[in-house]
Design a protein around this motif. Structure first.
Motif, PDB file in Angstrom:
ATOM      1  N   GLN A   1      28.533  37.052  52.252  1.00 18.40           N
ATOM      2  CA  GLN A   1      29.971  37.277  52.195  1.00 18.40           C
ATOM      3  C   GLN A   1      30.283  38.779  52.136  1.00 18.40           C
ATOM      4  O   GLN A   1      29.778  39.495  51.285  1.00 18.40           O
ATOM      5  CB  GLN A   1      30.565  36.580  50.967  1.00 18.40           C
ATOM      6  CG  GLN A   1      30.316  35.081  50.924  1.00 18.40           C
ATOM      7  CD  GLN A   1      30.893  34.359  52.131  1.00 18.40           C
ATOM      8  OE1 GLN A   1      31.997  34.651  52.575  1.00 18.40           O
ATOM      9  NE2 GLN A   1      30.140  33.392  52.652  1.00 18.40           N
ATOM     10  N   GLU A   2      31.153  39.228  53.037  1.00 20.62           N
ATOM     11  CA  GLU A   2      31.543  40.641  53.063  1.00 20.62           C
ATOM     12  C   GLU A   2      32.380  41.010  51.842  1.00 20.62           C
ATOM     13  O   GLU A   2      32.299  42.120  51.322  1.00 20.62           O
ATOM     14  CB  GLU A   2      32.351  40.924  54.333  1.00 20.62           C
ATOM     15  CG  GLU A   2      32.863  42.357  54.434  1.00 20.62           C
ATOM     16  CD  GLU A   2      33.791  42.541  55.623  1.00 20.62           C
ATOM     17  OE1 GLU A   2      34.104  43.703  55.932  1.00 20.62           O
ATOM     18  OE2 GLU A   2      34.193  41.536  56.233  1.00 20.62           O
ATOM     19  N   VAL A   3      33.171  40.086  51.396  1.00 21.96           N
ATOM     20  CA  VAL A   3      33.995  40.289  50.209  1.00 21.96           C
ATOM     21  C   VAL A   3      33.896  39.029  49.368  1.00 21.96           C
ATOM     22  O   VAL A   3      33.884  37.910  49.900  1.00 21.96           O
ATOM     23  CB  VAL A   3      35.459  40.598  50.594  1.00 21.96           C
ATOM     24  CG1 VAL A   3      36.024  39.514  51.488  1.00 21.96           C
ATOM     25  CG2 VAL A   3      36.330  40.753  49.355  1.00 21.96           C
ATOM     26  N   LEU A   4      33.812  39.200  48.054  1.00 21.55           N
ATOM     27  CA  LEU A   4      33.556  38.042  47.204  1.00 21.55           C
ATOM     28  C   LEU A   4      34.102  38.255  45.801  1.00 21.55           C
ATOM     29  O   LEU A   4      33.879  39.291  45.184  1.00 21.55           O
ATOM     30  CB  LEU A   4      32.050  37.778  47.127  1.00 21.55           C
ATOM     31  CG  LEU A   4      31.601  36.529  46.366  1.00 21.55           C
ATOM     32  CD1 LEU A   4      32.033  35.263  47.109  1.00 21.55           C
ATOM     33  CD2 LEU A   4      30.080  36.528  46.193  1.00 21.55           C
ATOM     34  N   ILE A   5      34.811  37.239  45.310  1.00 25.24           N
ATOM     35  CA  ILE A   5      35.245  37.199  43.917  1.00 25.24           C
ATOM     36  C   ILE A   5      34.296  36.269  43.182  1.00 25.24           C
ATOM     37  O   ILE A   5      34.066  35.133  43.616  1.00 25.24           O
ATOM     38  CB  ILE A   5      36.687  36.662  43.812  1.00 25.24           C
ATOM     39  CG1 ILE A   5      37.658  37.576  44.560  1.00 25.24           C
ATOM     40  CG2 ILE A   5      37.091  36.531  42.348  1.00 25.24           C
ATOM     41  CD1 ILE A   5      39.040  36.970  44.726  1.00 25.24           C
ATOM     42  N   LEU A   6      33.728  36.746  42.075  1.00 21.93           N
ATOM     43  CA  LEU A   6      32.804  35.939  41.287  1.00 21.93           C
ATOM     44  C   LEU A   6      33.486  35.577  39.970  1.00 21.93           C
ATOM     45  O   LEU A   6      33.889  36.454  39.208  1.00 21.93           O
ATOM     46  CB  LEU A   6      31.511  36.701  41.023  1.00 21.93           C
ATOM     47  CG  LEU A   6      30.734  37.134  42.267  1.00 21.93           C
ATOM     48  CD1 LEU A   6      30.997  38.615  42.552  1.00 21.93           C
ATOM     49  CD2 LEU A   6      29.244  36.903  42.096  1.00 21.93           C
ATOM     50  N   LYS A   7      33.604  34.277  39.722  1.00 19.39           N
ATOM     51  CA  LYS A   7      34.322  33.810  38.540  1.00 19.39           C
ATOM     52  C   LYS A   7      33.443  32.925  37.658  1.00 19.39           C
ATOM     53  O   LYS A   7      32.417  32.398  38.092  1.00 19.39           O
ATOM     54  CB  LYS A   7      35.563  33.015  38.960  1.00 19.39           C
ATOM     55  CG  LYS A   7      36.666  33.822  39.622  1.00 19.39           C
ATOM     56  CD  LYS A   7      37.858  32.917  39.919  1.00 19.39           C
ATOM     57  CE  LYS A   7      39.003  33.651  40.560  1.00 19.39           C
ATOM     58  NZ  LYS A   7      40.147  32.743  40.832  1.00 19.39           N
ATOM     59  N   GLY A   8      33.914  32.746  36.433  1.00 22.08           N
ATOM     60  CA  GLY A   8      33.233  31.869  35.493  1.00 22.08           C
ATOM     61  C   GLY A   8      33.727  32.171  34.098  1.00 22.08           C
ATOM     62  O   GLY A   8      34.266  33.255  33.845  1.00 22.08           O
TER      63      GLY A   8
END
Length: 255
Positions: A30-37
């Motif tokens: 992924q070129e751009v990515l939001i990582l959540k948790g």
């Protein structure tokens, strides 16, 4: 701190409405990515692992733990300007712990949005940004979508590729116990007996359970007792918090 040989799983949701479960290394596509948790689920550890994969792909890694630079909007903007200087489309800009930055500086979203729409967009750098799910600011998602030209998402889909870190599996818990030199079967029975299965799903609280079981061969039946015996150690030992000066003493003085 013992490294657990666990392969974490993410639920990757894309703007086109598709969803799939992938490993941390797979996220590098992924070129751009939001990582959540949620807090304590291991986002920082897995982000570091993802950046290692990015590095192996020949990308230049530039990382920032945002809470360390949130004394003011100007301070954050200045640090972001330094971070992006000379960046290219093969540079990875990694912004960790946005939620902690917002806790220190509620207005941090504004300079970050300015950064995304301006310098970041101009360079076309790869973006990884991590945040607790509950406090993710929607305006940033719009800014990222616009900066990367992602278009309009399908109904109920995120505007930006978003990966949600999944809780540890039962097998992950047993692997962690073995890595710590414990009797995994006895540890599993102790978790069920004390009703601490939910705590075992997150690395931070699982590590607390592992340490308690390793030192006494059992787990407290009271959660209050368990947390009372382990909270100071957790505050002092978490590397990512020690890196930005959040020791037990600093937290006490801030109260």
């Amino acid at each position: 701190m013992t490294h657990w040989p666990i392969q974490r799983e993410w639920k990757l949701r894309l703007p086109d409405g598709s969803e799939k479960h992938v490993g941390t290394q797979d996220l590098a596509a992924q070129e751009v990515l939001i990582l959540k948790g949620p807090a304590g689920i291991g986002k920082t550890t897995e982000l570091r692992s993802l950046l290692e994969t990015d590095k192996e792909l020949g990308r230049e890694i530039r990382s920032l733990r945002m809470a360390a630079h949130c004394s003011s909007n100007d301070s954050l903007l200045s640090r972001l300007a330094t971070l992006i200087q000379g960046a290219t489309s093969t540079t990875v800009i990694s912004l960790d712990a946005l939620d902690e930055a917002i806790a220190f500086l509620p207005a941090a979203v504004l300079p970050l949005e300015e950064f995304i729409r301006g310098p970041l967009k101009e360079t076309g750098a790869v973006l990884r940004i991590a945040c607790r799910s509950a406090v993710w600011p929607p305006p940033l998602e719009t800014a990222i979508r616009d900066a990367y030209g992602l278009g309009t998402p399908k109904d109920n889909s995120p505007s930006v590729p978003t990966a949600d870190l999944q809780p540890l599996s039962d097998n992950d818990i047993l692997v962690a116990a073995v890595a710590e030199g414990l009797d995994s079967n006895a540890f599993e029975k102790a978790i069920k007996k004390t009703g601490t299965q939910t705590l075992a799903l997150h690395p931070v609280t699982l590590r607390l359970l592992v340490k308690e079981f390793g030192s006494s061969g059992s787990l407290p039946t009271s959660r209050a007792t368990l947390f009372d015996s382990g909270v100071n150690r957790l505050i002092e030992e978490r590397d990512e918090r020690r890196d930005i000066g959040l020791t037990h003493e600093s937290l006490r003085m801030a109260q």
